[in-house]
Write a protein that holds these residues in place. Structure first.
Motif, PDB file in Angstrom:
ATOM      1  N   LEU A  94       0.844  -1.193   0.000  1.00 13.98           N
ATOM      2  CA  LEU A  94       0.000   0.000   0.000  1.00 13.98           C
ATOM      3  C   LEU A  94       0.882   1.247   0.000  1.00 13.98           C
ATOM      4  CD1 LEU A  94      -2.674  -1.088   2.634  1.00 13.98           C
ATOM      5  CD2 LEU A  94      -2.833  -1.209   0.144  1.00 13.98           C
ATOM      6  N   PHE A  95       0.378   2.312  -0.596  1.00 13.41           N
ATOM      7  CA  PHE A  95       1.122   3.566  -0.642  1.00 13.41           C
ATOM      8  C   PHE A  95       0.867   4.343   0.645  1.00 13.41           C
ATOM      9  CE2 PHE A  95       0.287   2.406  -5.067  1.00 13.41           C
ATOM     10  CZ  PHE A  95       1.588   2.405  -5.569  1.00 13.41           C
ATOM     11  N   PRO A  96       1.894   4.563   1.462  1.00 12.71           N
ATOM     12  CA  PRO A  96       1.670   5.161   2.788  1.00 12.71           C
ATOM     13  C   PRO A  96       1.148   6.592   2.749  1.00 12.71           C
ATOM     14  CG  PRO A  96       4.023   5.030   2.300  1.00 12.71           C
ATOM     15  CD  PRO A  96       3.316   4.254   1.225  1.00 12.71           C
ATOM     16  N   HIS A  97       1.408   7.300   1.649  1.00  9.57           N
ATOM     17  CA  HIS A  97       1.004   8.708   1.569  1.00  9.57           C
ATOM     18  C   HIS A  97      -0.401   8.885   0.982  1.00  9.57           C
ATOM     19  CE1 HIS A  97       2.540   7.645  -2.369  1.00  9.57           C
ATOM     20  NE2 HIS A  97       1.994   8.729  -2.883  1.00  9.57           N
ATOM     21  N   LEU A  98      -1.023   7.781   0.572  1.00  7.78           N
ATOM     22  CA  LEU A  98      -2.362   7.855  -0.020  1.00  7.78           C
ATOM     23  C   LEU A  98      -3.414   7.352   0.961  1.00  7.78           C
ATOM     24  CD1 LEU A  98      -1.792   6.522  -3.661  1.00  7.78           C
ATOM     25  CD2 LEU A  98      -1.785   8.897  -2.855  1.00  7.78           C
ATOM     26  N   SER A  99      -4.609   7.876   0.839  1.00  7.92           N
ATOM     27  CA  SER A  99      -5.722   7.416   1.663  1.00  7.92           C
ATOM     28  C   SER A  99      -6.166   6.026   1.224  1.00  7.92           C
ATOM     29  CB  SER A  99      -6.895   8.383   1.546  1.00  7.92           C
ATOM     30  OG  SER A  99      -7.443   8.333   0.228  1.00  7.92           O
ATOM     31  N   ARG A 139      -4.976   6.897   6.344  1.00  5.26           N
ATOM     32  CA  ARG A 139      -3.748   6.393   5.748  1.00  5.26           C
ATOM     33  C   ARG A 139      -3.501   4.951   6.221  1.00  5.26           C
ATOM     34  NH1 ARG A 139      -0.570  10.922   4.174  1.00  5.26           N
ATOM     35  NH2 ARG A 139      -2.069  12.438   3.361  1.00  5.26           N
ATOM     36  N   PRO A 140      -2.790   4.153   5.438  1.00  5.47           N
ATOM     37  CA  PRO A 140      -2.566   2.751   5.800  1.00  5.47           C
ATOM     38  C   PRO A 140      -1.937   2.545   7.177  1.00  5.47           C
ATOM     39  CG  PRO A 140      -1.975   3.107   3.516  1.00  5.47           C
ATOM     40  CD  PRO A 140      -2.274   4.460   4.090  1.00  5.47           C
ATOM     41  N   SER A 141      -1.087   3.472   7.623  1.00  8.26           N
ATOM     42  CA  SER A 141      -0.393   3.296   8.903  1.00  8.26           C
ATOM     43  C   SER A 141      -1.344   3.295  10.090  1.00  8.26           C
ATOM     44  CB  SER A 141       0.657   4.393   9.089  1.00  8.26           C
ATOM     45  OG  SER A 141       0.046   5.677   9.106  1.00  8.26           O
ATOM     46  N   THR A 142      -2.560   3.803   9.904  1.00  8.53           N
ATOM     47  CA  THR A 142      -3.529   3.856  10.999  1.00  8.53           C
ATOM     48  C   THR A 142      -4.429   2.625  11.026  1.00  8.53           C
ATOM     49  OG1 THR A 142      -5.250   4.999   9.718  1.00  8.53           O
ATOM     50  CG2 THR A 142      -3.552   6.372  10.758  1.00  8.53           C
ATOM     51  N   LEU A 143      -4.244   1.710  10.093  1.00 13.46           N
ATOM     52  CA  LEU A 143      -5.124   0.547   9.962  1.00 13.46           C
ATOM     53  C   LEU A 143      -4.500  -0.683  10.608  1.00 13.46           C
ATOM     54  CD1 LEU A 143      -6.146   0.883   6.198  1.00 13.46           C
ATOM     55  CD2 LEU A 143      -7.187   1.980   8.188  1.00 13.46           C
ATOM     56  N   SER A 144      -5.349  -1.614  11.005  1.00 11.20           N
ATOM     57  CA  SER A 144      -4.880  -2.911  11.494  1.00 11.20           C
ATOM     58  C   SER A 144      -4.408  -3.756  10.316  1.00 11.20           C
ATOM     59  CB  SER A 144      -6.011  -3.634  12.224  1.00 11.20           C
ATOM     60  OG  SER A 144      -7.015  -4.027  11.301  1.00 11.20           O
ATOM     61  N   GLY A 145      -3.758  -4.882  10.622  1.00  7.21           N
ATOM     62  CA  GLY A 145      -3.299  -5.768   9.564  1.00  7.21           C
ATOM     63  C   GLY A 145      -4.438  -6.297   8.710  1.00  7.21           C
ATOM     64  N   GLY A 146      -5.539  -6.650   9.354  1.00 12.13           N
ATOM     65  CA  GLY A 146      -6.688  -7.138   8.602  1.00 12.13           C
ATOM     66  C   GLY A 146      -7.299  -6.074   7.717  1.00 12.13           C
ATOM     67  N   GLN A 147      -7.355  -4.837   8.215  1.00 16.79           N
ATOM     68  CA  GLN A 147      -7.899  -3.744   7.408  1.00 16.79           C
ATOM     69  C   GLN A 147      -6.989  -3.442   6.221  1.00 16.79           C
ATOM     70  OE1 GLN A 147      -8.097  -0.919  10.609  1.00 16.79           O
ATOM     71  NE2 GLN A 147     -10.251  -1.349  11.064  1.00 16.79           N
ATOM     72  N   GLN A 148      -5.679  -3.496   6.433  1.00 13.20           N
ATOM     73  CA  GLN A 148      -4.747  -3.274   5.331  1.00 13.20           C
ATOM     74  C   GLN A 148      -4.925  -4.351   4.254  1.00 13.20           C
ATOM     75  OE1 GLN A 148      -0.643  -2.668   6.478  1.00 13.20           O
ATOM     76  NE2 GLN A 148      -1.235  -1.471   8.266  1.00 13.20           N
ATOM     77  N   GLN A 149      -5.141  -5.588   4.690  1.00 11.65           N
ATOM     78  CA  GLN A 149      -5.343  -6.641   3.704  1.00 11.65           C
ATOM     79  C   GLN A 149      -6.609  -6.402   2.893  1.00 11.65           C
ATOM     80  OE1 GLN A 149      -7.111 -10.442   4.191  1.00 11.65           O
ATOM     81  NE2 GLN A 149      -5.213 -11.499   3.701  1.00 11.65           N
ATOM     82  N   ARG A 150      -7.669  -5.941   3.554  1.00 11.01           N
ATOM     83  CA  ARG A 150      -8.914  -5.665   2.834  1.00 11.01           C
ATOM     84  C   ARG A 150      -8.725  -4.546   1.811  1.00 11.01           C
ATOM     85  NH1 ARG A 150     -10.951  -6.362   8.341  1.00 11.01           N
ATOM     86  NH2 ARG A 150     -12.007  -8.398   8.469  1.00 11.01           N
ATOM     87  N   VAL A 151      -7.953  -3.528   2.175  1.00  7.94           N
ATOM     88  CA  VAL A 151      -7.665  -2.443   1.230  1.00  7.94           C
ATOM     89  C   VAL A 151      -6.904  -2.991   0.026  1.00  7.94           C
ATOM     90  CG1 VAL A 151      -6.437  -0.266   0.876  1.00  7.94           C
ATOM     91  CG2 VAL A 151      -7.660  -0.666   3.021  1.00  7.94           C
TER      92      VAL A 151
END
Length: 240
Positions: A94-99, A139-151
């Protein structure tokens, strides 16, 4: 139908002790969910990269439902963006600077234009479908691992791919979350009717998801098993 037969070599040229790995893999399947299973270094991720057009292939072919994505003999080598492939990377990329929304939309637009109305509607539908509405501006850094996977999965599906490639999608998750997300992934794949190819070295991933399994080692397919094969678990758990 997924039909893959590719040969390629990769090496760490420039190092003092140069190493080379040769991939010579061939498999064809019409199973909805396929697993490539084997130890680290077997060639699993290289196979996905070759299918997606992310690696140069010396010779071979990649066909999806009869459509040639790659056919070196015929001079066909479609670029990644023209292959109709959705790719979920192992660490999500995921791109850390993008929503969240912009990560999902990435690839559907460019910095020079906005999303087309149909594309914007598809992104919104994916955000809602994956339960990401409340965090669409995060931003991705504020998400849990599961949420990042869903994104990452929503992003892979945004281009309406004809095949979904999944590279160790649960590697970074703890056991309970892995079990939950396996079920979610299987449900998404069934609902959308997109064939999927999973790379894993975890027997539980394979047992929970795959309809057909190709056991890989040393850059090639060693064995083919169906999900209902009584010897599947033993084959997955046997020492490499």
């Amino acid at each position: 139908m997924i039909d893959v037969a590719v040969q390629l070599s990769v090496s760490d040229a420039g190092t003092r002790h140069q190493r080379r790995f040769d991939l010579d893999i061939a498999f064809a399947t019409d199973a909805p969910f396929v697993a490539l299973y084997g130890p680290s270094g077997a060639g699993k991720s290289l196979t996905l990269q070759a299918m997606a057009g992310l690696l140069p292939v010396q010779s071979g072919q990649v066909k999806l439902n009869g459509r040639a994505l790659l056919d070196t003999a015929a001079g066909i080598n479609l670029p990644p963006e023209a292959r109709g492939v959705g790719y979920l990377f192992q660490h999500y990329a995921l791109f850390p600077h993008l929503s969240v929304r912009d990560n999902i939309a990435f690839g559907l637009t460019s910095w020079r234009r906005r999303l087309k109305p149909d594309d914007a509607a598809r992104v919104d539908a994916l955000i809602e479908s994956f339960g990401l509405t409340a965090m669409a501006a995060s931003r991705p850094s504020t998400l849990s691992g599961g949420q990042q996977q869903r994104v990452a999965l929503a992003r892979a599906l945004a281009c309406e791919p004809q095949v979904l490639l999944l590279d160790e999608p649960f590697a970074a998750l703890h056991t309970t979350l892995r079990r939950q997300l396996r079920g979610e992934l299987r449900e998404v794949q069934r609902r959308l009717g997109i064939p999927a190819v999973l790379v894993s070295h975890d027997p539980e991933d394979v047992m929970a998801l795959a309809d057909e399994v190709f056991l890989l080692d040393s850059g090639g397919v060693q064995r083919r098993l169906r999900a209902d094969d009584p010897g599947l678990r033993a084959a997955l758990e046997s020492p490499s």
